[in-house]
Design a protein around this motif. Structure first.
Motif, PDB file in Angstrom:
ATOM      1  N   SER A 252       0.820  -1.213   0.000  1.00 32.13           N
ATOM      2  CA  SER A 252       0.000   0.000   0.000  1.00 32.13           C
ATOM      3  C   SER A 252       0.850   1.259   0.000  1.00 32.13           C
ATOM      4  CB  SER A 252      -0.945   0.001   1.206  1.00 32.13           C
ATOM      5  OG  SER A 252      -0.230  -0.046   2.420  1.00 32.13           O
ATOM      6  N   SER A 253       1.961   1.257   0.746  1.00 31.57           N
ATOM      7  CA  SER A 253       2.804   2.454   0.753  1.00 31.57           C
ATOM      8  C   SER A 253       3.479   2.655  -0.592  1.00 31.57           C
ATOM      9  CB  SER A 253       3.855   2.364   1.864  1.00 31.57           C
ATOM     10  OG  SER A 253       4.836   1.389   1.583  1.00 31.57           O
ATOM     11  N   THR A 254       3.836   1.550  -1.251  1.00 28.87           N
ATOM     12  CA  THR A 254       4.452   1.653  -2.575  1.00 28.87           C
ATOM     13  C   THR A 254       3.465   2.210  -3.596  1.00 28.87           C
ATOM     14  OG1 THR A 254       5.936  -0.209  -2.129  1.00 28.87           O
ATOM     15  CG2 THR A 254       5.559   0.365  -4.433  1.00 28.87           C
ATOM     16  N   SER A 255       2.248   1.683  -3.596  1.00 33.05           N
ATOM     17  CA  SER A 255       1.262   2.169  -4.564  1.00 33.05           C
ATOM     18  C   SER A 255       0.931   3.634  -4.313  1.00 33.05           C
ATOM     19  CB  SER A 255      -0.009   1.315  -4.508  1.00 33.05           C
ATOM     20  OG  SER A 255      -0.601   1.339  -3.226  1.00 33.05           O
ATOM     21  N   SER A 256       0.845   4.039  -3.044  1.00 36.35           N
ATOM     22  CA  SER A 256       0.577   5.446  -2.727  1.00 36.35           C
ATOM     23  C   SER A 256       1.696   6.344  -3.231  1.00 36.35           C
ATOM     24  CB  SER A 256       0.413   5.622  -1.214  1.00 36.35           C
ATOM     25  OG  SER A 256      -0.723   4.944  -0.745  1.00 36.35           O
ATOM     26  N   ALA A 257       2.946   5.896  -3.015  1.00 41.13           N
ATOM     27  CA  ALA A 257       4.086   6.695  -3.470  1.00 41.13           C
ATOM     28  C   ALA A 257       4.116   6.814  -4.987  1.00 41.13           C
ATOM     29  CB  ALA A 257       5.387   6.077  -2.955  1.00 41.13           C
ATOM     30  N   LEU A 258       3.756   5.734  -5.687  1.00 43.42           N
ATOM     31  CA  LEU A 258       3.743   5.773  -7.149  1.00 43.42           C
ATOM     32  C   LEU A 258       2.625   6.661  -7.684  1.00 43.42           C
ATOM     33  CD1 LEU A 258       4.497   2.027  -7.987  1.00 43.42           C
ATOM     34  CD2 LEU A 258       5.983   3.992  -8.419  1.00 43.42           C
ATOM     35  N   LEU A 259       1.481   6.643  -7.023  1.00 40.89           N
ATOM     36  CA  LEU A 259       0.386   7.518  -7.447  1.00 40.89           C
ATOM     37  C   LEU A 259       0.752   8.981  -7.239  1.00 40.89           C
ATOM     38  CD1 LEU A 259      -2.629   5.451  -6.068  1.00 40.89           C
ATOM     39  CD2 LEU A 259      -2.005   5.797  -8.471  1.00 40.89           C
ATOM     40  N   LYS A 260       1.488   9.248  -6.173  1.00 40.68           N
ATOM     41  CA  LYS A 260       1.916  10.626  -5.929  1.00 40.68           C
ATOM     42  C   LYS A 260       3.002  11.048  -6.912  1.00 40.68           C
ATOM     43  CE  LYS A 260       3.701  13.796  -2.481  1.00 40.68           C
ATOM     44  NZ  LYS A 260       3.969  14.053  -1.059  1.00 40.68           N
ATOM     45  N   ASN A 261       3.904  10.117  -7.235  1.00 43.71           N
ATOM     46  CA  ASN A 261       5.004  10.400  -8.155  1.00 43.71           C
ATOM     47  C   ASN A 261       4.708   9.678  -9.468  1.00 43.71           C
ATOM     48  OD1 ASN A 261       7.088  11.717  -6.166  1.00 43.71           O
ATOM     49  ND2 ASN A 261       6.352   9.876  -5.129  1.00 43.71           N
ATOM     50  N   SER A 262       3.752  10.204 -10.203  1.00 40.00           N
ATOM     51  CA  SER A 262       3.189   9.498 -11.359  1.00 40.00           C
ATOM     52  C   SER A 262       4.131   9.401 -12.549  1.00 40.00           C
ATOM     53  CB  SER A 262       1.889  10.188 -11.801  1.00 40.00           C
ATOM     54  OG  SER A 262       2.136  11.547 -12.115  1.00 40.00           O
ATOM     55  N   ASP A 263       5.254  10.124 -12.501  1.00 43.64           N
ATOM     56  CA  ASP A 263       6.213  10.052 -13.607  1.00 43.64           C
ATOM     57  C   ASP A 263       7.325   9.038 -13.332  1.00 43.64           C
ATOM     58  OD1 ASP A 263       7.348  11.471 -11.555  1.00 43.64           O
ATOM     59  OD2 ASP A 263       8.210  13.054 -12.818  1.00 43.64           O
ATOM     60  N   THR A 264       7.237   8.317 -12.226  1.00 45.16           N
ATOM     61  CA  THR A 264       8.270   7.336 -11.878  1.00 45.16           C
ATOM     62  C   THR A 264       8.413   6.284 -12.974  1.00 45.16           C
ATOM     63  OG1 THR A 264       7.866   7.597  -9.505  1.00 45.16           O
ATOM     64  CG2 THR A 264       8.958   5.574 -10.206  1.00 45.16           C
ATOM     65  N   ASP A 265       9.654   6.032 -13.377  1.00 44.46           N
ATOM     66  CA  ASP A 265       9.885   4.956 -14.344  1.00 44.46           C
ATOM     67  C   ASP A 265      10.899   3.930 -13.845  1.00 44.46           C
ATOM     68  OD1 ASP A 265      11.996   6.729 -14.621  1.00 44.46           O
ATOM     69  OD2 ASP A 265      11.509   7.286 -16.682  1.00 44.46           O
ATOM     70  N   TYR A 266      11.589   4.203 -12.733  1.00 43.65           N
ATOM     71  CA  TYR A 266      12.495   3.235 -12.121  1.00 43.65           C
ATOM     72  C   TYR A 266      12.197   3.156 -10.624  1.00 43.65           C
ATOM     73  CZ  TYR A 266      15.350   3.093 -16.341  1.00 43.65           C
ATOM     74  OH  TYR A 266      15.784   2.922 -17.638  1.00 43.65           O
ATOM     75  N   LEU A 267      12.162   1.948 -10.114  1.00 45.39           N
ATOM     76  CA  LEU A 267      11.910   1.751  -8.693  1.00 45.39           C
ATOM     77  C   LEU A 267      13.011   0.859  -8.123  1.00 45.39           C
ATOM     78  CD1 LEU A 267       8.420   0.935  -7.099  1.00 45.39           C
ATOM     79  CD2 LEU A 267      10.599   0.472  -5.995  1.00 45.39           C
ATOM     80  N   ILE A 268      13.802   1.410  -7.210  1.00 44.83           N
ATOM     81  CA  ILE A 268      14.888   0.665  -6.573  1.00 44.83           C
ATOM     82  C   ILE A 268      14.409   0.152  -5.221  1.00 44.83           C
ATOM     83  CG2 ILE A 268      17.204   0.798  -5.583  1.00 44.83           C
ATOM     84  CD1 ILE A 268      17.888   2.922  -7.644  1.00 44.83           C
ATOM     85  N   VAL A 269      14.475  -1.150  -5.039  1.00 41.90           N
ATOM     86  CA  VAL A 269      14.125  -1.781  -3.769  1.00 41.90           C
ATOM     87  C   VAL A 269      15.436  -2.053  -3.039  1.00 41.90           C
ATOM     88  CG1 VAL A 269      12.910  -3.699  -2.669  1.00 41.90           C
ATOM     89  CG2 VAL A 269      12.168  -2.861  -4.915  1.00 41.90           C
TER      90      VAL A 269
END
Length: 386
Positions: A252-269
């Motif tokens: 849920s925190s990941t999806s919220s962060a992606l919705l807020k940062n809608s231009d994200t194209d790389y996600l580093i775990v």
């Protein structure tokens, strides 16, 4: 022997992990206020990116210490206690296997106690080891402060204690019965950052799932972020906090962060133990088609995901070597000898550079992904049990 180029590269990439830089506050890791354009620097053509090609290959030889240990008696026996911060991470299973194999080589047994990610459980494990008169205690990714009293009690009882996968804490320096070993967290995050810069041609919009389980984890991520700031003027970086204690909230925190940062194209775990939960968050945000994933501290299943193309890149440390390193450090404390400065090999895995990688548990546990498996014989020679 390792080539001079490889030695210099490994030292350069682990320099950030050797000494803790300015600590980040937890607030600095939140997605709400951390997104900003990086400062202008060298762009995707930075010479530092050339090191990535070397990191995608195995070593010519492992960096085994050269100073032998006097007085190792394979018939003496004794029990080592291996205490990971949590057995939730597959990486620690490989560390454990290395510890068990190394201990067996010197006639010792291993007792494993899961720290379960809490100070109470970690302290209970250490106390049990102390009461059982353990020959030595190995704490994997355990911050000193979460079990300070128990660690002090073990040292007072004359039991050697080794902390690995944590930056050295100047407030709790090494003693004749206590030491820290090398870490690779910063080197892995720096490598992932440079891979993203290269893969995106210096135009990445990055979200980092940063682990806040301790100051070491926060520092590793900070060192990765610094690479973006110094070397990619066209990149932006936002962060999202995750933790072992709140593992169920990662999607849920990941999806919220992606919705807020809608231009994200790389996600580093930062740590691959969170990769599957992160992927669920990406799917929940409807972002699967546009996000390239990268993960640190990867294990077999994560490397398989790279091979399949569902993950763009992953870094891993030579965990089999780490287990032998832990035992080497413990034996040196037992013998009253100084502990050397170890170097932990890491490797960057991408789909197009995995032709030599055998995706099996045996290959992972042997250490062959990172170099020749003869390092075990080299350790045995140092211990006089070859």
């Amino acid at each position: 022997m390792i080539s001079t180029t490889r030695v210099h590269l490994m030292r350069a990439l682990t320099a950030g992990a050797a000494v803790a830089a300015v600590a980040l506050s937890l607030a600095a890791c939140s997605a709400t206020d951390d997104k900003a354009a990086s400062t202008p620097s060298t762009s995707a053509e930075s010479p530092a990116l050339a090191a990535l090609a070397d990191l995608q290959k195995p070593l010519d030889a492992y960096p085994v210490p050269t100073e032998p240990i006097e007085g190792v008696d394979a018939d003496k026996g004794g029990t080592l206690y291996y205490i990971p911060i949590t057995q939730q991470s597959p990486e620690f299973a490989v560390d454990q296997a290395g510890v068990e194999a190394a201990a067996a080589a010197v006639g010792m047994s291993v007792q494993v106690c899961d720290g379960k990610g809490t100070p109470t459980e970690v302290s209970a494990c250490i106390d049990h080891a102390t009461n059982a008169k353990a020959a030595g205690i190995i704490l994997d990714a355990v911050p000193y402060d979460i079990a300070a009293n128990s660690i002090a009690a073990a040292q007072k009882a004359g039991i050697p204690v080794v902390i690995g996968n944590q930056l050295a804490d100047d407030r709790h320096p090494s003693t004749p019965t206590f030491t820290y070993t090398a870490v690779s967290g910063s080197a892995q995050q720096e490598a992932l950052a440079r891979w993203v810069i290269a893969d995106s041609d210096g135009k990445a919009n990055v979200l980092m799932n940063v682990t806040t389980d301790g100051q070491s984890q926060i520092q590793y991520a900070a060192d990765g972020k610094k690479v973006f700031a110094d070397e990619c003027s066209g990149c932006t970086v936002a962060t999202n906090e995750v933790s072992s204690a709140n593992f169920s909230q990662v999607p849920s925190s990941t999806s919220s962060a992606l919705l807020k940062n809608s231009d994200t194209d790389y996600l580093i775990v930062e740590f691959a133990q969170f990769l599957q939960a992160t992927q669920s968050g990406v799917q929940n945000a409807g972002a699967s088609g546009r996000i390239t994933l990268a993960a640190g501290s990867a294990s077999l299943n994560d490397i398989k995901a790279v091979a399949s193309g569902s993950v763009g890149a992953a870094t891993a440390q030579a965990s089999a070597f780490v287990g032998w390193m832990y035992v080497d450090a413990t034996l040196r404390l037992i013998a009253g000898q100084s502990v050397p400065e170890y170097t932990i090999p890491i490797r960057l895995f991408t789909k197009d550079t995995m032709g030599d990688v055998q995706l099996t548990e045996a290959a992972q546990e042997s250490g062959e992904w990172f170099g020749p498996t003869t390092f075990t014989d080299e350790f045995k020679k140092l211990w006089g049990v070859a």
